[in-house]
Scaffold this active site. Structure first.
Site, PDB file in Angstrom:
ATOM      1  N   CYS A  26       0.835  -1.208   0.000  1.00 48.24           N
ATOM      2  CA  CYS A  26       0.000   0.000   0.000  1.00 48.24           C
ATOM      3  C   CYS A  26       0.868   1.255   0.000  1.00 48.24           C
ATOM      4  CB  CYS A  26      -0.924  -0.034   1.214  1.00 48.24           C
ATOM      5  SG  CYS A  26      -1.743   1.528   1.586  1.00 48.24           S
ATOM      6  N   CYS A  29       0.104   3.881   2.651  1.00 49.40           N
ATOM      7  CA  CYS A  29       0.520   3.387   3.971  1.00 49.40           C
ATOM      8  C   CYS A  29       1.979   3.740   4.243  1.00 49.40           C
ATOM      9  CB  CYS A  29       0.348   1.870   4.054  1.00 49.40           C
ATOM     10  SG  CYS A  29      -1.356   1.297   3.905  1.00 49.40           S
TER      11      CYS A  29
END
Length: 259
Positions: A26, A29
């Site tokens: 991600c 993230c």
């Protein structure tokens, strides 16, 4: 693997735990991770960070309905108290933390607030002033002090808060009562008398007399000064609370005055 029961749910009985649901693939993230980790270090134990890999712990992610990542949830006393999704910038995360972290002075402040609309009013004001000397940025205390002294210091009510702020509504109530001290709209003798009496009652902390005068003013002219009597009465009832004897005694009478 994170022991969610122990590291989050049980630990949050002692200190707020912020959980960052993430995954290695991600991109956002990877942006959020270093920011929230830095904030956790700066917090110096005021709250703790736990990072949960949503791929590795799918059952936990499903339990807390993680549909997109990064997803951040604040746990306190075993419950989710606040959350956000996406890679927010540092200043927005700081504001989120400021608004949602449990207030370590909350119990102390609650005692002072409970005293405000009683015979201990003046002592409560002194306590609030002392509290704010030690905690000058405490918004809730600022608002309650403004509410307590609005008859003599209406300027204290000028605290602007965004609609999303947890004390936005309280700020609005205080401003509605402060308008009682500032409105200079021309009116007949009866309205002038009701408003003058209401102002004096507010200055003297005579809340029962205040609500009586506001009800009389509402009956006389609902539209006076942008519905000032109605707004001030509603604000007072909301600050007193549903269980206060004045609310119980006069709320129905006020409601009838509106129709």
């Amino acid at each position: 693997m994170v022991n969610f029961e122990q590291e989050v749910l049980m630990r949050s009985q002692e200190v707020p735990v912020v959980v960052d649901f993430w995954a290695p693939w991600c991109g956002p993230c990877q942006t959020l991770g270093p920011i929230i980790e830095e904030l956790a270090k700066e917090a110096a134990g005021k709250w703790e960070l736990v990072k949960v890999n949503s791929d590795e712990q799918q059952e936990v992610s499903a339990q807390y309905k993680i549909r997109s990542i990064p997803a951040v949830k604040m746990f306190y006393m075993g419950e989710v108290k606040a959350e956000f999704t996406g890679a927010l910038p540092k200043h927005q995360i700081q504001q989120w933390l400021k608004e949602h972290l449990p207030d370590e002075f909350g119990d102390q402040l609650s005692v002072y607030v409970d005293m405000l609309f009683t015979e201990q009013h003046e002592k409560a004001v002194q306590n609030l002033e002392g509290f704010l000397e030690l905690n000058p940025e405490h918004i809730e205390a600022q608002l309650w002090l403004a509410a307590a002294t609005v008859g003599t210091h209406p300027e204290r009510a000028e605290i602007s808060l965004p609609e999303s702020h947890q004390f936005h509504a309280l700020s609005g109530y205080v401003k509605d009562i402060a308008d009682l001290m500032k409105c200079n709209e021309k009116s007949g003798e009866k309205m002038q008398l009701y408003i003058a009496n209401a102002r004096q009652a507010l200055k003297n902390y005579q809340y029962e007399l205040l609500i009586q005068e506001l009800i009389s003013a509402t009956l006389l002219d609902k539209n006076y000064c942008n519905e000032l009597p109605r707004r001030a009465a509603v604000a007072l009832f909301l600050m007193l609370g549903t269980q206060h004897e004045i609310t119980k005694k006069y709320r129905r009478q006020f409601d009838m005055a509106l129709y």
